[in-house]
Design a protein around this motif. Structure first.
Motif, PDB file in Angstrom:
ATOM      1  N   GLU A  51      57.109  20.884  21.909  1.00  0.00           N
ATOM      2  CA  GLU A  51      56.537  22.006  21.159  1.00  0.00           C
ATOM      3  C   GLU A  51      56.316  21.643  19.694  1.00  0.00           C
ATOM      4  N   LYS A  60      62.037  19.746  25.507  1.00  0.00           N
ATOM      5  CA  LYS A  60      60.967  20.753  25.447  1.00  0.00           C
ATOM      6  C   LYS A  60      60.674  21.149  23.993  1.00  0.00           C
ATOM      7  N   ARG A 120      66.435  21.210  27.003  1.00  0.00           N
ATOM      8  CA  ARG A 120      65.881  22.049  25.943  1.00  0.00           C
ATOM      9  C   ARG A 120      65.413  21.235  24.743  1.00  0.00           C
ATOM     10  N   ALA A 157      58.903  16.436  30.381  1.00  0.00           N
ATOM     11  CA  ALA A 157      59.327  17.827  30.242  1.00  0.00           C
ATOM     12  C   ALA A 157      59.020  18.659  31.486  1.00  0.00           C
ATOM     13  N   GLU A 200      55.361  15.138  27.593  1.00  0.00           N
ATOM     14  CA  GLU A 200      54.964  16.282  28.423  1.00  0.00           C
ATOM     15  C   GLU A 200      55.214  15.995  29.902  1.00  0.00           C
TER      16      GLU A 200
END
Length: 366
Positions: free
Chosen positions: A164, A160, A157, A151, A148
């Motif tokens: 998630e 990230k 991408r 990110a 995190e």
């Protein structure tokens, strides 16, 4: 291939007895917790009727069956994720395996102690699941702190998406579920497997029953099957006591007679080894002739060059083509030359996905 199934469960459920039956090793089987502290690693021969048929046809000088590695991991206890018993050590051993064989006690015997005071395999399953889930939560939360932070200052991408995915996985665990039952895209599942999380690993439940329940199971086995209906998994009922008695018999004829008397078609250990092989996503191709008939293990979905590399790295590096005969054709026609004459030998290139049971010959040049 260096892929391993780990046998796990609470202490005194029959893990080591079962392990002794399916491998060439002899772990100490005693009626007290932690009699298995260091994981015992055994090599189990995969029962293979196809290889037996090839041997009958070619009468080779040497026969080499496929094998699968089984690791007997010491009994986990409630609180293992917090270091109870020898929890940290045992959980680390599970992380090093690719699939889990979860042994559950499904027999009554007042002479064999139960760490939880009584027989309840569904409760026992929940104890192990909870400990593995807690350790996965700990691993994910630790990883998220780092990812995190990265990110927040990155437009990557993939990074990230990883954050998630871990957040979703953690939420799923907090709901009391195992990650293997989570709906995931194939790439996401593969990525989570690479993170060495424990509850994403495929699992096989083995209900250790008394001798009289080996053929048809009992109420404990029924309860286990009902408890795992939401998981894509297999439940086997096996009597470790009976399997150890079978292992002591000297000849195949004696073992066959014993099984017939018990109302069984084959030993439970044979079913377990095949199930473990499938659990690891393994399949078999063959090379056969007058010198040797051999079963080779490969991962399902592998292409011809990578499969050739299992025999020797030069085969993959200099791969030209694969000559393939389907097992059914070989058995029906009786030899490689007969298959060739009948047009049943196919020439395959680098994109060929090897199928379970293929009889292969590789052409290469280095």
């Amino acid at each position: 291939m260096a892929l391993k199934c780990g046998i796990v469960g609470l202490p005194n459920v029959g893990k080591s007895t079962l392990f002794n039956c399916i491998s060439s090793s002899k772990a100490e089987a005693a009626n007290f917790p932690f009699c298995t502290i260091d994981p015992n690693v055994g090599v189990a021969v995969v029962p293979d009727e196809r290889l037996e048929q090839l041997v009958a046809i070619d009468k080779p000088k040497k026969v080499c069956p496929a094998v699968v590695e089984i690791v007997d991991i010491a009994g986990l206890v409630r609180g293992a994720s917090k270091g109870e018993g020898l929890g940290n050590q045992f959980l680390a051993h599970i992380r090093e395996t690719q699939a889990i064989i979860h042994v559950l006690r499904c027999f009554d015997d007042g002479n064999v102690t139960h760490v939880e005071g009584g027989v309840d395999p569904v409760r026992d399953m929940g104890i192990i699941d909870t400990e593995l889930q807690l350790r996965d939560q700990e691993s994910i939360e630790s990883r998220l702190v780092k990812l995190e932070k990265q990110a927040r200052v990155s437009n990557d991408r993939a990074l990230k998406h990883s954050v998630e995915l871990l957040q979703r996985a953690n939420e799923y665990l907090l709901q009391g579920h195992n990650l293997r039952s989570m709906e995931l895209e194939a790439d996401d599942r593969s990525w989570l497997l690479e993170q060495q999380l424990l509850t994403i690993k495929p699992v096989l439940y083995v209900c250790n029953v008394d001798v009289s329940s080996a053929a048809k199971g009992n109420q404990y086995v029924d309860a286990v099957r009902a408890a795992v209906t939401n998981e894509t998994t297999q439940v086997l009922a096996i009597s470790a006591q009976m399997e150890s008695e079978i292992a002591e018999l000297d000849t195949p004829e004696e073992r066959a007679m014993f099984l017939e008397e018990m109302g069984l078609k084959e030993a439970g250990v044979a079913q377990l080894i095949r199930a473990a092989y499938a659990l690891l996503g393994l399949e078999t191709f063959y090379t056969t002739g007058e010198d040797e008939s051999r079963a080779w293990t490969f991962r399902k979905g592998m292409k011809a060059p990578q499969t050739a590399g299992i025999i020797h790295t030069d085969f993959e590096r200099g791969f030209i083509r694969a000559e393939v005969i389907k097992y059914a054709d070989y058995v029906r026609l009786g030899s490689e030359s007969a298959c060739r004459d009948a047009g049943k030998l196919s020439i395959e290139g680098k994109e060929y996905v090897v199928q379970d049971g293929d009889i292969m010959h590789f052409r290469f040049n280095v």
